[in-house]
Design an enzyme around this catalytic site. Structure first.
Site, PDB file in Angstrom:
ATOM      1  N   GLU A 128       0.855  -1.179   0.000  1.00 27.95           N
ATOM      2  CA  GLU A 128       0.000   0.000   0.000  1.00 27.95           C
ATOM      3  C   GLU A 128       0.894   1.232   0.000  1.00 27.95           C
ATOM      4  OE1 GLU A 128      -2.778   0.381   3.245  1.00 27.95           O
ATOM      5  OE2 GLU A 128      -3.810   2.045   2.265  1.00 27.95           O
ATOM      6  N   GLY A 273       2.847   2.507  10.774  1.00 25.94           N
ATOM      7  CA  GLY A 273       2.639   1.720  11.987  1.00 25.94           C
ATOM      8  C   GLY A 273       2.500   0.234  11.696  1.00 25.94           C
ATOM      9  N   ALA A 274       1.656  -0.081  10.735  1.00 29.64           N
ATOM     10  CA  ALA A 274       1.405  -1.481  10.414  1.00 29.64           C
ATOM     11  C   ALA A 274       0.573  -1.562   9.147  1.00 29.64           C
ATOM     12  CB  ALA A 274       0.653  -2.157  11.559  1.00 29.64           C
ATOM     13  N   GLU A 276      -2.359  -4.017   6.884  1.00 30.60           N
ATOM     14  CA  GLU A 276      -3.418  -5.028   7.027  1.00 30.60           C
ATOM     15  C   GLU A 276      -3.467  -6.079   5.932  1.00 30.60           C
ATOM     16  OE1 GLU A 276      -3.951  -1.701   6.237  1.00 30.60           O
ATOM     17  OE2 GLU A 276      -5.560  -1.503   4.756  1.00 30.60           O
ATOM     18  N   ASN A 277      -2.355  -6.387   5.242  1.00 31.25           N
ATOM     19  CA  ASN A 277      -2.357  -7.394   4.169  1.00 31.25           C
ATOM     20  C   ASN A 277      -3.216  -8.595   4.550  1.00 31.25           C
ATOM     21  OD1 ASN A 277      -0.045  -5.845   3.134  1.00 31.25           O
ATOM     22  ND2 ASN A 277       0.984  -6.795   4.871  1.00 31.25           N
ATOM     23  N   GLU A 310      -5.588  -3.086  12.540  1.00 33.95           N
ATOM     24  CA  GLU A 310      -5.236  -3.893  11.364  1.00 33.95           C
ATOM     25  C   GLU A 310      -6.170  -5.086  11.248  1.00 33.95           C
ATOM     26  OE1 GLU A 310      -3.329  -2.307   9.483  1.00 33.95           O
ATOM     27  OE2 GLU A 310      -2.566  -0.939  11.008  1.00 33.95           O
ATOM     28  N   GLU A 332     -10.049   3.894   6.114  1.00 38.22           N
ATOM     29  CA  GLU A 332      -9.253   4.358   7.255  1.00 38.22           C
ATOM     30  C   GLU A 332     -10.093   5.084   8.312  1.00 38.22           C
ATOM     31  OE1 GLU A 332      -6.681   3.017   7.783  1.00 38.22           O
ATOM     32  OE2 GLU A 332      -5.897   2.387   5.848  1.00 38.22           O
TER      33      GLU A 332
HETATM   34  N1  0A1 Z   1      -3.230   0.816   5.769  1.00 38.78           N
HETATM   35  C1  0A1 Z   1      -2.280   0.982   6.837  1.00 38.78           C
HETATM   36  C2  0A1 Z   1      -1.427   2.156   6.674  1.00 38.78           C
HETATM   37  C3  0A1 Z   1      -0.256   2.050   5.777  1.00 38.78           C
HETATM   38  C4  0A1 Z   1      -0.209   2.844   4.673  1.00 38.78           C
HETATM   39  C5  0A1 Z   1       0.920   2.889   3.878  1.00 38.78           C
HETATM   40  C6  0A1 Z   1       1.972   2.093   4.243  1.00 38.78           C
HETATM   41  O1  0A1 Z   1       3.133   2.118   3.540  1.00 38.78           O
HETATM   42  C7  0A1 Z   1       3.441   3.183   2.809  1.00 38.78           C
HETATM   43  C8  0A1 Z   1       1.921   1.276   5.329  1.00 38.78           C
HETATM   44  C9  0A1 Z   1       0.792   1.247   6.094  1.00 38.78           C
HETATM   45  C10 0A1 Z   1      -3.068   1.254   8.102  1.00 38.78           C
HETATM   46  O2  0A1 Z   1      -4.014   2.022   8.079  1.00 38.78           O
HETATM   47  O3  0A1 Z   1      -2.709   0.738   9.130  1.00 38.78           O
HETATM   48 ZN    ZN Z   2      -5.719   1.575   8.578  1.00 43.94          ZN
END
Ligand code: 0A1
Ligand code: ZN
Length: 874
Positions: A128, A273-274, A276-277, A310, A332
């Protein structure tokens, strides 16, 4: 290509469905020493939703060396495709076909931490938002959902663990590997179609904490949490948090987990932070590892909330995903709302709400009022990475919270049930989400939807009159212009309120005896009337019912009434903040003395302390002053040194005047033994605050006391807390304690981050030189985002009197850091660049110095950093 010309800009208005769909993707990722070969076989179909029947296939790719390309098994000659500017165009393709590409990539050289990269000897991915295009050629957009089968191959000895999304379905030895020293492979199959941003892969030698969770319908899910072997003892809290989150999502949203296995991998080098794959979350170690000896209470809470966040994405984000990146807040904002509610249910609701609001008001509001302001659903961007913002996340969560408030819990749940059912397996928009709310409730939310498209923080002004037993409250709204949006329309603003009698008791607002109500402000100005026996003190925006700035001319007695008696935790805290802000304004603007101001507040603060035992965490929040950044934001032009002098003087006065109280608290809240529960955490929080005031006041014997606390600490909260107070006040023993700490913890990266942060947080210009020296410390690493955030992020975002040192040294250091970082990791550089957003608010000489420093960085900046700097420099 770096300027803001339309070629660089992606616009919501230009959205077109994808030309080709990819129902199936087979990946073969062959990890070798120094490079990796990726073979991707995509099954492609022309999208029936595109009437224009495009004949060329366009795929995204960056930093890929294309070794071969074939269509339906036949190798394609160079005349059939073109590779340019991150696009691979395959000309005149059939309706349905299979495309196989082989590319070579170099994860070892990837310091941007997007795509496939190496961290501490393991391989991992971050896709992401647009990282997948660094792994293979693919339509890298969230509305292309594909079923992935992934085979990972690597050396067995160094990478015994090969993970990807879904379930493992096959594994084996490589025949050729026998001589090479043992290579093996594992194939993973993910039955759920997903956009490629949810793809993940890990290869490494990791320790695993295992558990299981049985879902409501009786399915057993294996839970595997992975970290480096040395960190195995730091995974228990994440596991407990995960199981709580799984149970909560079943109970509160009716959402069950859907694969046989859920995995989390802790990674040291991570931009956010993390992530969610699907079925394979990848976490920054800072958001998953926790142990009382190394982790503060605040970080424990963060782990609980990020693990939940996540996990919740499995439904809000993965099963139902975003049509395009403009809809980012769809997943989000909703997921932050869900994790905030989870934390409220697991801990003290009042405390969690105040913490969330405090964060929003001090960080998102300034974003919304500065050059980087944008709507929750932006209309355009250059680099989507720059839009993982507090507005999309935190304000987005408030926008969902307001819908929860407007519909009520029951209808909100019905609406989310409808949303998940209707859009399962689809990529949708914020409009689709709101449409479910409308359909279930029968309400027209078309006016409400402006919250998604209109940037800026609305200001709600309240005026009231009490005449002949009738109390009239007039509310007006106004949203100041933001970049690119000069004219603002009125929003639908729910204002929850109560009206308190002079003793602080809530008055009945109607014949049913209700003492709380929600009025909806929809027009520019509206008046609401209540027959009342006395003139009340209004308790407005209870629970922070809308993300707005409330202006009301409270007098001091009213604020003291609210602080002492309001049953609403937010309003009590807000009253305290207003009292502090006005005391500080008198010191800053009128040159009044800190001692004088403190005397005015003293009775109210003593009242809070008297009741502290009821809820020590809440008392700590009430007794904590606004940050210097927040104070500075209320004065124009911004003069950080002056703000620091005032805030410091006031805190010293507070430390001295209530010295006996602080001493008593510091002793009485001391626990004989370490406990991890909320009650113990609340006590530690208030105790450390009491010690901080005593440290500021340089109370008799405090340096010795802090040195002992540091030495005998039962947990990291006490250890780093005592160290921070010693260091920030330059007390006796500070330097020795710093050395001892670094010696003790040199092998614990997350603890060393705190060591850097504590030093970068010391107010005053001298910290710039210290930070510069720390940049050359052997433990400082530019390639480690957590370390960079700890040192430079703390200085820039948390220490205005150092960052804006009068001699411009902080600005020069910032510029140097941005340049160095931009060459390594443009995402992190751009994020750090946000720290300059107050440029135009600064005292003129400071603003000129910052502008000069940044203009130099702008030359040759990456696209990420350039977008941020251009918006700030104007
Ligand atoms: N979707 C994740 C956030 C996230 C976005 C981009 C990243 O790399 C560039 C990494 C994580 C979340 O909302 O936790
Ligand atoms: Zn998120």
């Amino acid at each position: 290509m770096r300027d803001g010309s339309p070629a660089n800009v992606t616009r919501l208005a230009d959205y077109l469905p994808p030309a080709y769909l990819v129902p199936r993707t087979h990946l073969d990722v062959d990890i070798r020493d120094g490079h990796t070969l990726v073979t991707a076989t995509l099954t492609l179909e022309r999208n029936p939703a595109r009437d224009d029947r495009p004949e060329d296939l366009v795929l995204d790719g960056e930093h890929l060396e294309l070794l071969s390309l074939s269509l339906d098994g036949a190798s394609l000659p160079a005349s059939r495709y073109r590779e340019a500017d991150g696009r691979l165009t395959v000309f005149a393709v059939p309706e349905c076909f299979e495309l196989t590409s082989v590319v070579r990539i170099e994860p070892e050289k990837n310091t941007a931490l997007e795509g496939l990269y190496r961290s501490n000897g393991m391989y991992c991915t971050q896709c992401e938002a647009e990282g997948f295009r660094r792994i293979t050629w693919f339509p890298d957009r969230p509305d292309v959902l594909s079923r992935f089968t992934t085979t990972v191959r690597a050396d067995r000895e160094h990478y015994p663990l090969l993970l990807s999304n879904g379930n493992p379905v096959a594994s084996g030895e490589e025949p050729e590997g026998k001589e090479e020293g043992g290579r093996h492979w594992v194939t993973w199959e993910d039955p759920f179609p997903k956009p490629c941003y949810l793809f993940a892969l890990v290869a490494g030698d990791l320790a695993c904490l295992k558990d299981t969770f049985t879902t409501t319908s009786g399915r057993e899910v294996a839970l595997h949490l992975y970290a480096e072997h040395r960190d195995l003892d730091k995974l228990d809290h994440a596991m407990v948090s995960l199981k709580k989150a799984m149970a909560w999502d079943e109970r509160v949203y009716g959402r069950e987990y859907d694969l046989d296995i859920f995995q989390i991998v802790a990674v040291s080098h991570f931009n956010m932070g993390a992530m969610e794959n699907k079925g394979l979350n990848i976490f920054n170690t800072a958001c998953v590892l926790a142990h009382p000896a190394t982790t503060t209470d605040a970080a424990f809470e963060r782990v609980e909330s990020v693990v939940a966040h996540e996990y919740f994405h499995n439904w809000s984000g993965n099963r139902v995903t975003c049509r395009d990146w403009f809809q980012l807040s769809l997943k989000e904002g909703f997921t932050v709302f869900r994790d905030q509610e989870f934390s409220s249910d697991m801990n003290s609701r009042a405390v969690v709400r105040v913490e969330n609001v405090n964060f929003l008001v001090n960080h998102q509001f300034p974003e919304d009022q500065g050059p980087l302001a944008h709507p929750v659903r932006p209309a355009q961007y250059q680099k989507i990475d720059n839009f993982y913002t507090l507005t999309v996340y935190e304000k987005g969560a408030e926008v969902v919270r307001m819908q929860h408030e407007l519909l009520g819990a029951r209808d909100f749940r019905r609406a989310t049930d409808l949303y998940f059912e209707r859009f399962d397996g689809q990529a949708v928009t914020c409009d689709d989400f709101v449409a479910c709310m409308e359909e279930v409730s029968g309400r027209d939310l078309s006016g409400f939807k402006r919250w998604y498209s209109q940037a800026g923080t609305p200001i709600v002004s309240a005026e009231d009159r009490y005449v002949d037993g009738l109390y009239s409250l007039t509310l007006s709204q106004h949203t100041p212009p933001t970049p690119g949006q000069a004219d603002k329309q009125p929003l639908m603003i729910p204002v929850k309120l109560a009206l308190l009698d002079p003793q602080g008791k809530p008055l009945a607002l109607n014949d049913q005896g209700d003492t709380e109500t929600v009025v909806i402000l929809e027009r520019a100005t509206q008046t609401f009337s209540f027959p009342l026996p006395v003139k009340p003190t209004p308790s407005l925006l209870r629970g922070f019912s809308a993300p707005v700035i409330l202006r009301y001319d409270f007098d001091e007695t009213q604020l003291q009434t609210l602080l002492a008696h309001d049953s609403d935790g937010f309003c009590r805290w807000d009253a305290a903040q207003r009292l502090y802000f006005s005391a500080l304004a008198r010191i800053i603007e009128q040159g009044e003395s800190a001692e004088q101001q403190l005397e005015r507040l003293r009775p109210a603060l003593e009242g809070v302390i008297r009741r502290a035992a009821e809820d020590p965490a809440q008392a700590a929040l009430l007794l904590t002053l606004p940050t210097e950044t927040a104070i500075g934001d209320r004065h124009s032009p911004l003069d950080p040194a002056r703000v620091h002098r005032a805030a410091h003087a006031f805190k010293v006065a507070l430390g001295r005047a209530l010295g006996e109280d602080w001493r008593r608290l510091a002793e009485s809240l001391r626990e004989p033994e370490y406990r991890a529960d909320g009650d113990a955490m609340g006590k530690r929080r208030l105790r450390m605050l009491a010690l901080a005031y005593l440290g500021l006041a340089e109370a008799d014997g405090i340096a010795d006391y802090l040195q002992r606390t540091f030495r005998d600490a039962a947990c990291m909260t006490e250890e780093i807390g005592a160290l921070g107070i010693l260091v920030s006040n330059g007390l006796d023993g500070a330097e020795t304690a710093l050395e001892q700490f670094a010696e003790r913890w040199r092998d614990e990266a997350l603890v060393m981050d705190q060591w850097f942060a504590v030093q970068a947080a010391v107010p005053g210009p001298a910290t710039v030189a210290r930070a510069k020296a720390l940049m050359s410390h052997p433990a400082f690493e530019w390639t480690l985002p957590n370390r960079v955030r700890a040192l430079i992020g703390t200085l820039v975002n948390g220490n205005p009197s150092a960052f804006h040192a009068e001699d411009g040294s902080g600005h020069r250091l910032f510029a140097e850091a941005l340049k160095t970082l931009d060459a390594i990791n443009p995402q992190i550089a751009a994020r750090l660049g946000n720290g300059a957003a107050r440029l135009d608010r600064l005292r003129e000489d400071l603003s000129t110095s910052l502008r000069t420093a940044l203009s130099e960085v702008r030359e040759g900046a990456s696209a990420n950093l350039a977008e941020v700097l251009d918006r700030i420099l104007g």
